[in-house]
Enzyme design. Structure first.
Site, PDB file in Angstrom:
ATOM      1  N   SER A  14       0.829  -1.209   0.000  1.00 51.21           N
ATOM      2  CA  SER A  14       0.000   0.000   0.000  1.00 51.21           C
ATOM      3  C   SER A  14       0.864   1.260   0.000  1.00 51.21           C
ATOM      4  O   SER A  14       1.831   1.383   0.756  1.00 51.21           O
ATOM      5  CB  SER A  14      -0.900   0.010   1.240  1.00 51.21           C
ATOM      6  OG  SER A  14      -1.550   1.272   1.306  1.00 51.21           O
ATOM      7  N   SER A  52      -0.599   4.188   0.558  1.00 52.59           N
ATOM      8  CA  SER A  52      -1.357   5.180   1.336  1.00 52.59           C
ATOM      9  C   SER A  52      -0.532   5.807   2.465  1.00 52.59           C
ATOM     10  O   SER A  52      -0.628   7.025   2.675  1.00 52.59           O
ATOM     11  CB  SER A  52      -2.645   4.555   1.888  1.00 52.59           C
ATOM     12  OG  SER A  52      -3.481   4.217   0.813  1.00 52.59           O
ATOM     13  N   LYS A  81     -13.864  -3.523   2.211  1.00 51.67           N
ATOM     14  CA  LYS A  81     -14.719  -2.344   2.008  1.00 51.67           C
ATOM     15  C   LYS A  81     -16.190  -2.599   2.361  1.00 51.67           C
ATOM     16  O   LYS A  81     -16.883  -1.693   2.803  1.00 51.67           O
ATOM     17  CB  LYS A  81     -14.597  -1.838   0.566  1.00 51.67           C
ATOM     18  CG  LYS A  81     -13.238  -1.195   0.289  1.00 51.67           C
ATOM     19  CD  LYS A  81     -13.169  -0.593  -1.095  1.00 51.67           C
ATOM     20  CE  LYS A  81     -11.766  -0.062  -1.370  1.00 51.67           C
ATOM     21  NZ  LYS A  81     -11.610   0.517  -2.697  1.00 51.67           N
ATOM     22  N   ASN A  97     -14.545   3.188   2.039  1.00 48.23           N
ATOM     23  CA  ASN A  97     -13.069   3.154   2.050  1.00 48.23           C
ATOM     24  C   ASN A  97     -12.480   4.141   3.058  1.00 48.23           C
ATOM     25  O   ASN A  97     -11.269   4.207   3.211  1.00 48.23           O
ATOM     26  CB  ASN A  97     -12.488   3.397   0.646  1.00 48.23           C
ATOM     27  CG  ASN A  97     -12.505   4.863   0.251  1.00 48.23           C
ATOM     28  OD1 ASN A  97     -13.248   5.666   0.820  1.00 48.23           O
ATOM     29  ND2 ASN A  97     -11.708   5.220  -0.732  1.00 48.23           N
ATOM     30  N   GLY A 120     -15.569  -4.622  -6.777  1.00 48.63           N
ATOM     31  CA  GLY A 120     -15.628  -3.463  -5.886  1.00 48.63           C
ATOM     32  C   GLY A 120     -15.217  -2.162  -6.552  1.00 48.63           C
ATOM     33  O   GLY A 120     -15.813  -1.108  -6.303  1.00 48.63           O
ATOM     34  N   THR A 175     -18.105 -12.575 -15.688  1.00 50.55           N
ATOM     35  CA  THR A 175     -19.334 -13.187 -15.173  1.00 50.55           C
ATOM     36  C   THR A 175     -20.478 -12.198 -15.423  1.00 50.55           C
ATOM     37  O   THR A 175     -20.614 -11.197 -14.712  1.00 50.55           O
ATOM     38  CB  THR A 175     -19.190 -13.454 -13.653  1.00 50.55           C
ATOM     39  OG1 THR A 175     -17.916 -14.058 -13.429  1.00 50.55           O
ATOM     40  CG2 THR A 175     -20.302 -14.329 -13.115  1.00 50.55           C
ATOM     41  N   TYR A 192      -2.552   0.572 -11.430  1.00 49.55           N
ATOM     42  CA  TYR A 192      -1.372   1.371 -11.770  1.00 49.55           C
ATOM     43  C   TYR A 192      -0.134   0.494 -11.597  1.00 49.55           C
ATOM     44  O   TYR A 192      -0.226  -0.606 -11.035  1.00 49.55           O
ATOM     45  CB  TYR A 192      -1.291   2.640 -10.899  1.00 49.55           C
ATOM     46  CG  TYR A 192      -1.655   2.377  -9.455  1.00 49.55           C
ATOM     47  CD1 TYR A 192      -0.708   1.917  -8.558  1.00 49.55           C
ATOM     48  CD2 TYR A 192      -2.964   2.539  -9.019  1.00 49.55           C
ATOM     49  CE1 TYR A 192      -1.056   1.634  -7.252  1.00 49.55           C
ATOM     50  CE2 TYR A 192      -3.318   2.256  -7.698  1.00 49.55           C
ATOM     51  CZ  TYR A 192      -2.357   1.805  -6.830  1.00 49.55           C
ATOM     52  OH  TYR A 192      -2.699   1.512  -5.537  1.00 49.55           O
ATOM     53  N   GLY A 230      -4.266   4.445 -13.043  1.00 47.56           N
ATOM     54  CA  GLY A 230      -5.068   4.865 -11.897  1.00 47.56           C
ATOM     55  C   GLY A 230      -4.303   5.539 -10.765  1.00 47.56           C
ATOM     56  O   GLY A 230      -4.847   5.707  -9.669  1.00 47.56           O
TER      57      GLY A 230
HETATM   58  P1  NAP Z   1     -12.551  -7.415  -7.304  1.00 50.23           P
HETATM   59  O1  NAP Z   1     -13.708  -6.926  -6.506  1.00 50.23           O
HETATM   60  O2  NAP Z   1     -11.857  -8.660  -6.906  1.00 50.23           O
HETATM   61  O3  NAP Z   1     -13.088  -7.578  -8.827  1.00 50.23           O
HETATM   62  C1  NAP Z   1     -12.250  -8.105  -9.806  1.00 50.23           C
HETATM   63  C2  NAP Z   1     -12.885  -7.949 -11.189  1.00 50.23           C
HETATM   64  O4  NAP Z   1     -11.953  -8.424 -12.167  1.00 50.23           O
HETATM   65  C3  NAP Z   1     -14.162  -8.768 -11.388  1.00 50.23           C
HETATM   66  O5  NAP Z   1     -15.024  -8.084 -12.253  1.00 50.23           O
HETATM   67  C4  NAP Z   1     -13.621 -10.047 -12.048  1.00 50.23           C
HETATM   68  O6  NAP Z   1     -14.568 -10.728 -12.859  1.00 50.23           O
HETATM   69  C5  NAP Z   1     -12.556  -9.465 -12.923  1.00 50.23           C
HETATM   70  N1  NAP Z   1     -11.534 -10.469 -13.265  1.00 50.23           N
HETATM   71  C6  NAP Z   1     -10.630 -11.038 -12.434  1.00 50.23           C
HETATM   72  N2  NAP Z   1      -9.879 -11.928 -13.119  1.00 50.23           N
HETATM   73  C7  NAP Z   1     -10.318 -11.913 -14.408  1.00 50.23           C
HETATM   74  C8  NAP Z   1      -9.942 -12.613 -15.593  1.00 50.23           C
HETATM   75  N3  NAP Z   1      -8.969 -13.510 -15.587  1.00 50.23           N
HETATM   76  N4  NAP Z   1     -10.618 -12.338 -16.741  1.00 50.23           N
HETATM   77  C9  NAP Z   1     -11.600 -11.426 -16.764  1.00 50.23           C
HETATM   78  N5  NAP Z   1     -12.012 -10.740 -15.665  1.00 50.23           N
HETATM   79  C10 NAP Z   1     -11.384 -10.982 -14.510  1.00 50.23           C
HETATM   80  O7  NAP Z   1     -11.405  -6.303  -7.396  1.00 50.23           O
HETATM   81  P2  NAP Z   1     -11.628  -4.710  -7.324  1.00 50.23           P
HETATM   82  O8  NAP Z   1     -11.655  -4.244  -5.919  1.00 50.23           O
HETATM   83  O9  NAP Z   1     -12.784  -4.395  -8.187  1.00 50.23           O
HETATM   84  O10 NAP Z   1     -10.248  -4.140  -7.947  1.00 50.23           O
HETATM   85  C11 NAP Z   1      -9.980  -4.164  -9.350  1.00 50.23           C
HETATM   86  C12 NAP Z   1      -8.716  -3.344  -9.632  1.00 50.23           C
HETATM   87  O11 NAP Z   1      -8.978  -1.955  -9.390  1.00 50.23           O
HETATM   88  C13 NAP Z   1      -7.528  -3.716  -8.731  1.00 50.23           C
HETATM   89  O12 NAP Z   1      -6.371  -3.857  -9.550  1.00 50.23           O
HETATM   90  C14 NAP Z   1      -7.384  -2.533  -7.792  1.00 50.23           C
HETATM   91  O13 NAP Z   1      -6.048  -2.305  -7.417  1.00 50.23           O
HETATM   92  C15 NAP Z   1      -7.904  -1.381  -8.660  1.00 50.23           C
HETATM   93  N6  NAP Z   1      -8.380  -0.234  -7.839  1.00 50.23           N
HETATM   94  C16 NAP Z   1      -7.726   0.956  -7.938  1.00 50.23           C
HETATM   95  C17 NAP Z   1      -8.133   2.043  -7.169  1.00 50.23           C
HETATM   96  C18 NAP Z   1      -7.379   3.349  -7.281  1.00 50.23           C
HETATM   97  O14 NAP Z   1      -7.480   4.198  -6.381  1.00 50.23           O
HETATM   98  N7  NAP Z   1      -6.673   3.591  -8.368  1.00 50.23           N
HETATM   99  C19 NAP Z   1      -9.227   1.934  -6.289  1.00 50.23           C
HETATM  100  C20 NAP Z   1      -9.901   0.699  -6.227  1.00 50.23           C
HETATM  101  C21 NAP Z   1      -9.455  -0.384  -6.996  1.00 50.23           C
HETATM  102  P3  NAP Z   1     -15.588 -11.806 -12.221  1.00 50.23           P
HETATM  103  O15 NAP Z   1     -16.716 -11.022 -11.629  1.00 50.23           O
HETATM  104  O16 NAP Z   1     -15.991 -12.635 -13.387  1.00 50.23           O
HETATM  105  O17 NAP Z   1     -14.813 -12.576 -11.185  1.00 50.23           O
END
Ligand code: NAP
Length: 277
Positions: free
Chosen positions: A20, A22, A71, A92, A135, A158, A222, A243
């Protein structure tokens, strides 16, 4: 006898948490604003978030950030919630407001601020695709819909998750889930990667038919994690943003909630973070 200054205690809960950024961001904000505070990473134990979060607050914690996978647990912990936290069902940022545990979600505003203020992107009347329905997607979609896009489609491995997300936000704006066999019938001005596929370095694949002459790509991830979407974007000669700006903007919003002072996001801070990626 000299009075001892009380140092406010903040933290970020996550699992994993060692990467992290942060703590670095909030310590930088505090130093620049000459505010004396501590901000530490805490590795939360799965299934014990509520207990551990309460211990932190009982021991003098003034507030904390929450990252994966807590979260939704933080949403349950919060006794009062901001409107955006209620809409997204996730929190968050925890603060203490009038003596009670208050939950907020700064991801959506962080994303929109990065797009509007730093990238100078106008969402108005744009056709937007969000890839992913976890999320991260949940946290930003309501804020994007508030910016008057002409349409927002959600595409996810999905499909049911994309459908459930679009159903829960359909009263806010023109949002719809799109399936794999129909996506090529649309084209988009902005494609946002909100998946975690980059974590496993999986190749990002989508039909080129969805592109138009204006298409811009934004990856909520990122560093190395954004490489797979970046590669797809480069192969298609599209503008690409990662990001990191969102990370900084959402952190600045959290800081403001706690300290009521707006930190400045400097080039020096951005460079410090890039060295850590
Ligand atoms: P999450 O809740 O675990 O969701 C993951 C998503 O990715 C789901 O839609 C999942 O699909 C999909 N996925 C995972 N593996 C896959 C694959 N092999 N093929 C296709 N789709 C796949 O994770 P999250 O919290 O949403 O985070 C996602 C990303 O956003 C992370 O890298 C995180 O670091 C980033 N993020 C950045 C910030 C920022 O401030 N910049 C803030 C929040 C999050 P399914 O539903 O089919 O499993």
């Amino acid at each position: 006898m000299a009075r001892q200054e009380v140092i406010k205690k903040y933290a970020v809960f996550g699992n994993p948490i060692e990467h992290s950024m942060s703590p670095l961001i909030h310590e930088y904000f505090a130093k620049n604003l000459k505010i004396n505070l501590s901000y530490v990473p805490i590795l939360g134990s799965l299934g014990k978030f509520e207990k551990e979060a309460k211990i932190f607050l009982e021991n003098g914690g003034s507030g904390f950030n929450v990252t994966l996978p807590f979260k939704e647990d933080a949403f349950k912990l919060a006794e009062t919630k901001s409107k955006i936290a209620r809409i997204t069902g996730s929190v968050n940022t925890i603060s203490i407001k009038n003596g009670v545990i208050h939950g907020d979600n700064t991801d959506g505003i962080g994303f929109v601020k990065d797009m509007k203020n730093n990238i100078e992107y106008d969402f108005n009347d744009k056709k937007i695709l969000v890839v992913g329905a976890g999320g991260a997607a949940m946290g930003v979609i309501p804020s994007i819909l508030n910016e008057n896009p002409s349409e927002l489609k959600i595409y996810n491995r999905t499909f049911e998750k994309a459908k459930s997300l679009s159903d829960s936000f359909e009263n806010i704006g023109p949002v719809e889930a799109v399936s794999q066999d129909k996506i090529h019938k649309h084209n988009f001005d902005l494609i946002i990667n909100a998946t975690s596929i980059g974590i496993n370095n999986i190749k990002f694949e989508l039909s080129r038919k969805i592109l138009n002459t204006e298409t811009v790509c934004y990856d909520m991830s990122y560093g190395k994690i954004s490489n797979s979407f970046k590669m797809w974007s480069n192969e298609n000669n599209l503008k690409f943003h990662d990001g990191l700006g969102m990370l900084l903007e959402q952190a600045a919003e959290s800081f403001y909630i706690w300290e009521l002072q707006r930190p400045v996001i400097t080039e020096e801070l951005k460079n410090n973070l890039k060295l850590r990626l």
